[in-house]
Design a protein around this motif. Structure first.
Motif, PDB file in Angstrom:
ATOM      1  N   ALA A  30       0.820  -1.203   0.000  1.00 47.76           N
ATOM      2  CA  ALA A  30       0.000   0.000   0.000  1.00 47.76           C
ATOM      3  C   ALA A  30       0.862   1.264   0.000  1.00 47.76           C
ATOM      4  CB  ALA A  30      -0.928  -0.007   1.214  1.00 47.76           C
ATOM      5  N   GLY A  31       1.964   1.246   0.771  1.00 48.95           N
ATOM      6  CA  GLY A  31       2.867   2.396   0.757  1.00 48.95           C
ATOM      7  C   GLY A  31       3.505   2.622  -0.598  1.00 48.95           C
ATOM      8  N   ALA A  32       3.900   1.526  -1.257  1.00 51.82           N
ATOM      9  CA  ALA A  32       4.480   1.661  -2.588  1.00 51.82           C
ATOM     10  C   ALA A  32       3.450   2.173  -3.594  1.00 51.82           C
ATOM     11  CB  ALA A  32       5.037   0.311  -3.045  1.00 51.82           C
ATOM     12  N   GLY A  33       2.227   1.723  -3.462  1.00 54.02           N
ATOM     13  CA  GLY A  33       1.182   2.230  -4.343  1.00 54.02           C
ATOM     14  C   GLY A  33       0.916   3.705  -4.143  1.00 54.02           C
ATOM     15  N   TYR A  34       0.943   4.151  -2.880  1.00 54.93           N
ATOM     16  CA  TYR A  34       0.763   5.584  -2.618  1.00 54.93           C
ATOM     17  C   TYR A  34       1.896   6.401  -3.224  1.00 54.93           C
ATOM     18  CZ  TYR A  34       0.671   9.979  -0.064  1.00 54.93           C
ATOM     19  OH  TYR A  34       0.668  11.313   0.265  1.00 54.93           O
ATOM     20  N   ALA A  35       3.119   5.882  -3.155  1.00 55.96           N
ATOM     21  CA  ALA A  35       4.251   6.597  -3.732  1.00 55.96           C
ATOM     22  C   ALA A  35       4.131   6.727  -5.249  1.00 55.96           C
ATOM     23  CB  ALA A  35       5.555   5.898  -3.362  1.00 55.96           C
ATOM     24  N   PRO A  75       6.553  12.211  -3.029  1.00 54.91           N
ATOM     25  CA  PRO A  75       6.672  11.097  -2.075  1.00 54.91           C
ATOM     26  C   PRO A  75       8.031  10.435  -2.178  1.00 54.91           C
ATOM     27  CG  PRO A  75       5.471  10.384  -3.992  1.00 54.91           C
ATOM     28  CD  PRO A  75       5.783  11.831  -4.218  1.00 54.91           C
ATOM     29  N   SER A  76       8.435   9.798  -1.081  1.00 53.33           N
ATOM     30  CA  SER A  76       9.665   9.011  -1.042  1.00 53.33           C
ATOM     31  C   SER A  76       9.272   7.541  -1.006  1.00 53.33           C
ATOM     32  CB  SER A  76      10.484   9.381   0.196  1.00 53.33           C
ATOM     33  OG  SER A  76      11.612   8.543   0.300  1.00 53.33           O
ATOM     34  N   ALA A  77       9.672   6.816  -2.020  1.00 53.41           N
ATOM     35  CA  ALA A  77       9.262   5.407  -2.110  1.00 53.41           C
ATOM     36  C   ALA A  77       9.751   4.614  -0.909  1.00 53.41           C
ATOM     37  CB  ALA A  77       9.787   4.798  -3.406  1.00 53.41           C
ATOM     38  N   GLU A  78      11.007   4.843  -0.503  1.00 55.34           N
ATOM     39  CA  GLU A  78      11.538   4.097   0.646  1.00 55.34           C
ATOM     40  C   GLU A  78      10.766   4.424   1.923  1.00 55.34           C
ATOM     41  OE1 GLU A  78      13.239   5.965  -1.352  1.00 55.34           O
ATOM     42  OE2 GLU A  78      14.582   4.625  -2.479  1.00 55.34           O
TER      43      GLU A  78
END
Length: 285
Positions: free
Chosen positions: A28-33, A158-161
């Protein structure tokens, strides 16, 4: 089944919510990025110079004051006309930062493109210098642009990491909460399975002469009935048997009852002789 395999199955059965929630949170975090719009930040630096030598502390104090004015309407009104943004938009795109031991102000501007962010920071920095220098005779300090803003190479957000790490941490927290809830339910199930003991039914009344069962509280004792052998009236009680054993007792009872009634003895027919029987038979013929 071997012990290590049994242990592994037990761990999987207990911690599967965590193992499932962490990858989902990271995804989900990667999708938001990927989906969110990038934002760039650029910074311009303004230096406060004292008019009189040896007043570095005064310049530092004025730097703190002018740093707070970097996002105020008095400064943003001039920069809004240069950047094409409204004053309300610039309030959310620009902020000033100061250092407690240096007379320097950092003006940071943000935008969706690198050039937009640099243009916003430079416009606010020039507006701040112009606003402060109008009163330099009273403050004995001057503001000069130390370094203009440069276009950034990569977005700040956004920062992917960072987004992946935040999503994984959120999944870990959610999975741990699910595990704790399931363990609490499993602990409560055995307690609910234990049935409460039912009240025992009262036992039947004990036979005569046996022990009397305990009576529950609040119940009135039953009325005591007269024994069948006990006489109701003392006068009607039987007199004690006279001494002398059973024979004397029987004699006394016969004496009280009186003479027994005599019944007539049964009469038997008189025997008949053979001659009478023959004559009787002949007369009948």
């Amino acid at each position: 089944m071997t012990t290590p395999r049994r242990t592994a199955r037990r761990l999987v059965r207990r911690w599967w919510p965590v193992a499932l929630a962490v990858p989902l949170g990271a995804a989900a975090g990667a999708g938001y990025a990927v989906v969110s719009h990038p934002s760039y930040a650029a910074s311009a630096y303004v230096l406060v110079v004292p008019q009189n030598p040896g007043e570095a502390a005064t310049a530092t104090n004025f730097a703190q004051a002018y740093g707070r004015l970097a996002g105020q309407p008095q400064v943003l009104a001039v920069a809004a006309a240069e950047t094409g943004h409204t004053r309300a938009e610039l309030e959310s795109l620009v902020h000033g930062t100061t250092s407690p031991d240096a007379p320097m102000i950092e003006v940071t501007g943000t935008g969706r493109h690198p050039q937009e962010a640099a243009l916003t920071a430079d416009a606010v920095a020039r507006s701040l210098v112009a606003f402060a220098n109008t009163s330099s005779k009273d403050t004995n300090v001057r503001l000069v642009t130390l370094a203009p803003a440069a276009a950034p190479d990569k977005p700040t957000t956004p920062s992917a990491e960072l987004d992946v790490a935040v999503g994984g941490a959120a999944g870990l927290l959610l999975g741990a909460l699910v595990v704790m809830t399931r363990r609490r339910e499993e602990d409560e199930e055995p307690e609910a399975a234990v049935s409460t003991p039912e009240p025992e039914a009262p036992e039947a009344a004990a036979p005569a002469g046996g022990p009397v069962p305990p009576r529950p509280r609040g119940e009135e004792p039953p009325a005591r009935s007269a024994a069948p052998d006990a006489p109701a009236d003392p006068e009607s009680a039987p007199e004690p048997a006279p001494e002398g054993g059973p024979e004397s007792a029987g004699t006394a009872a016969e004496a009280e009852a009186g003479p027994a009634p005599t019944s007539p003895a049964p009469t038997s027919p008189a025997p008949t002789s053979p001659e009478k029987e023959k004559s009787t038979a002949g007369s009948g013929r």
